[in-house]
Design an enzyme around this catalytic site. Structure first.
Site, mmCIF file in Angstrom:
data_model
loop_
_atom_site.group_PDB
_atom_site.id
_atom_site.type_symbol
_atom_site.label_atom_id
_atom_site.label_comp_id
_atom_site.label_asym_id
_atom_site.label_seq_id
_atom_site.Cartn_x
_atom_site.Cartn_y
_atom_site.Cartn_z
ATOM 1 C CG ASP A 7 -13.986 47.206 85.668
ATOM 2 O OD1 ASP A 7 -12.163 47.519 86.045
ATOM 3 O OD2 ASP A 7 -14.376 47.512 85.009
ATOM 4 N NE ARG B 100 -25.281 47.702 82.630
ATOM 5 C CZ ARG B 100 -24.576 46.857 82.548
ATOM 6 N NH1 ARG B 100 -25.529 45.664 81.638
ATOM 7 N NH2 ARG B 100 -23.331 46.948 81.123
ATOM 8 C CG ASP C 179 -23.651 50.349 82.425
ATOM 9 O OD1 ASP C 179 -24.734 50.727 81.484
ATOM 10 O OD2 ASP C 179 -23.579 49.749 81.245
ATOM 11 C CB SER D 157 -15.551 47.506 77.341
ATOM 12 O OG SER D 157 -16.927 47.350 77.967
HETATM 13 N N1 ARG Z 1 -23.345 52.932 75.260
HETATM 14 C C1 ARG Z 1 -24.048 51.633 75.409
HETATM 15 C C2 ARG Z 1 -25.247 51.760 76.686
HETATM 16 O O1 ARG Z 1 -25.030 53.222 76.694
HETATM 17 C C3 ARG Z 1 -23.541 50.236 75.735
HETATM 18 C C4 ARG Z 1 -22.497 50.668 77.307
HETATM 19 C C5 ARG Z 1 -22.269 48.824 77.272
HETATM 20 N N2 ARG Z 1 -21.133 48.628 78.757
HETATM 21 C C6 ARG Z 1 -20.493 48.237 77.899
HETATM 22 N N3 ARG Z 1 -19.182 47.389 78.821
HETATM 23 N N4 ARG Z 1 -19.990 47.230 77.261
HETATM 24 O O2 ARG Z 1 -26.371 51.281 77.211
#
Ligand code: ARG
Length: 396
Positions: free
Chosen positions: A12, A92, A121, A171
């Site tokens: 991405d 993040r 995110d 992912s």
């Molecule tokens: N669901 C988790 C969160 O909102 C993990 C997100 C992580 N992203 C990924 N691409 N696996 O913090």
């Protein structure tokens, strides 16, 4: 137009470099923040340049991530919905902050990230961007371009972008606090995650037949030693990930409520995080009074929700942190955990200045607790309930 892009090096964000150039004629500066993900950062820098970035920043934030984010999460016993140790969520705001710093230093007009419009995110990035650099333009190309994964790959190939041959169909987000694994067949909550989804935790069939014990030492709520050896927190985390993983401990598999209202099946592996939080919460019970604990659970829960929901930079966090920090004054001591076949059981704890008192608790004759005092106490304690019941009876 100059844009600072939070760059992971994945498909991405690599496509974003080119896309911002083509669509907005932008100059793109990439920022890769190291929060302990196991990546080849030189290859990432190379990929950024080959994809058209005018400049690339590598920022080693492992130390800050551990001290300012992970240590706080331990003090707050942070498990979203009782399960998720906030691995991605904690990273993040730090990645966003470092990206903003580069943007300001480079006099950029905008910042960009590679998050989708369906997840948490995007919120974590954009709230941090907006709070730290009010009014800065924000690009979220993945939300804008509406390409499928295959279309992205096609876009990348047609522009000769050096995309990484896909390592996994999942992912994955990774840092020193743990890994999150999403997508592919995991979207069906009934399907068991295959072993290939995991990197830290061994399959139960291959775990040792002998149990192993570890002793974790805490000072003011922060882990400071392992089996009596004083170590930096980052080292304790690394070692516990190994030991826990070896014994098949550390997987979370649950259905999670995202901020945007979507439920998603999430799989995590975080042996160290889960052990440290469990041990910390246990030690707190030795060191804090019952009412203190009851109130702290409310604060912890709010802390956890704020972080999950992308509000790390909210002033309320300062207030919650102030409470949590004062509560940790006496959370010093050790916790013993026994690992065996996927479980981590607490088998002992001692606090340096415990509220727990054996002289009070003991059922032996030498107890310091005078049982006669209890009679009057119980009558007064129950008075409101007794009167309330009596009042109801008068109706009949
Ligand atoms: N669901 C988790 C969160 O909102 C993990 C997100 C992580 N992203 C990924 N691409 N696996 O913090």
């Amino acid at each position: 137009m100059k844009v600072a892009l939070a760059y992971s090096g994945g498909l991405d964000t690599t496509v974003i470099i080119k896309w911002l150039q083509e669509k907005y004629g932008a100059e793109v500066i990439t920022v890769t923040v190291d929060v302990g993900q196991e990546e080849d950062f030189e290859a990432i820098a190379e990929r950024a340049k080959l994809s058209g970035a005018s400049k690339h920043y590598y920022i080693d934030a492992k130390e800050r991530f551990t001290k300012e984010f992970v240590a706080r999460a331990i003090k707050a016993n942070a498990l979203y919905e009782g399960e998720y140790p906030l691995t991605a969520a904690l990273s993040r705001p730090l990645i966003a902050e470092e990206t903003v710093k580069v943007a300001l230093k480079e006099n950029a007009d905008a910042v960009a990230h590679g998050c989708t419009g369906k997840g948490n995110d995007q919120i974590r990035f954009e709230v941090t961007f907006a709070a730290l650099a009010p009014g800065i333009k924000i690009f979220a190309p993945v939300r804008e371009w509406n390409m499928s994964r295959d279309e992205e790959i096609e876009y990348a190939l047609s522009r000769k972008l050096p995309i990484h041959p896909k390592k996994s169909r999942f992912s994955i987000d990774e840092n020193l606090w743990g890994r999150s694994i999403e997508a592919a067949e995991l979207e069906d909550p009934w399907i068991e995650p295959p072993q290939e989804a995991f990197k830290l935790v061994a399959p139960l069939e291959n775990t040792p037949d002998e149990a192993e014990e570890v002793t974790i030492g805490f000072e003011k709520g922060v882990p400071v030693s392992l089996n009596g050896e004083e170590l930096p927190l980052i080292e304790i985390i690394k070692r516990l990930n190994k030991i826990g993983g070896k014994h098949g401990f550390g997987i979370v598999d649950h259905v999670e409520d995202r901020v945007v209202g979507i439920k998603s099946r999430e799989v995590y592996e975080a042996p160290a995080a889960l052990m440290l939080i469990k041990a910390h919460a246990d030690l707190e019970k030795m060191a804090l009074g019952g009412r203190h604990l009851m109130f702290k659970q409310l604060v912890d829960r709010q802390w956890c929700y704020m972080v999950y929901a992308g509000l790390w930079v909210d002033p309320l966090m300062d207030s919650l942190n102030a409470f949590i920090d004062t509560s940790q004054e006496n959370v010093t001591g050790e916790v013993r955990i026994k690992l065996y076949k996927g479980s981590a059981r607490i088998v002992g704890r001692r606090a340096e200045r415990p509220v727990y008192s054996m002289a009070m608790a003991t059922y032996s004759r030498e107890s310091a607790f005078d049982q006669k005092m209890a009679e009057g106490f119980v009558r007064i304690w129950g008075l409101e309930t007794v009167l309330g019941r009596a009042a109801l009876r008068r109706k009949e």
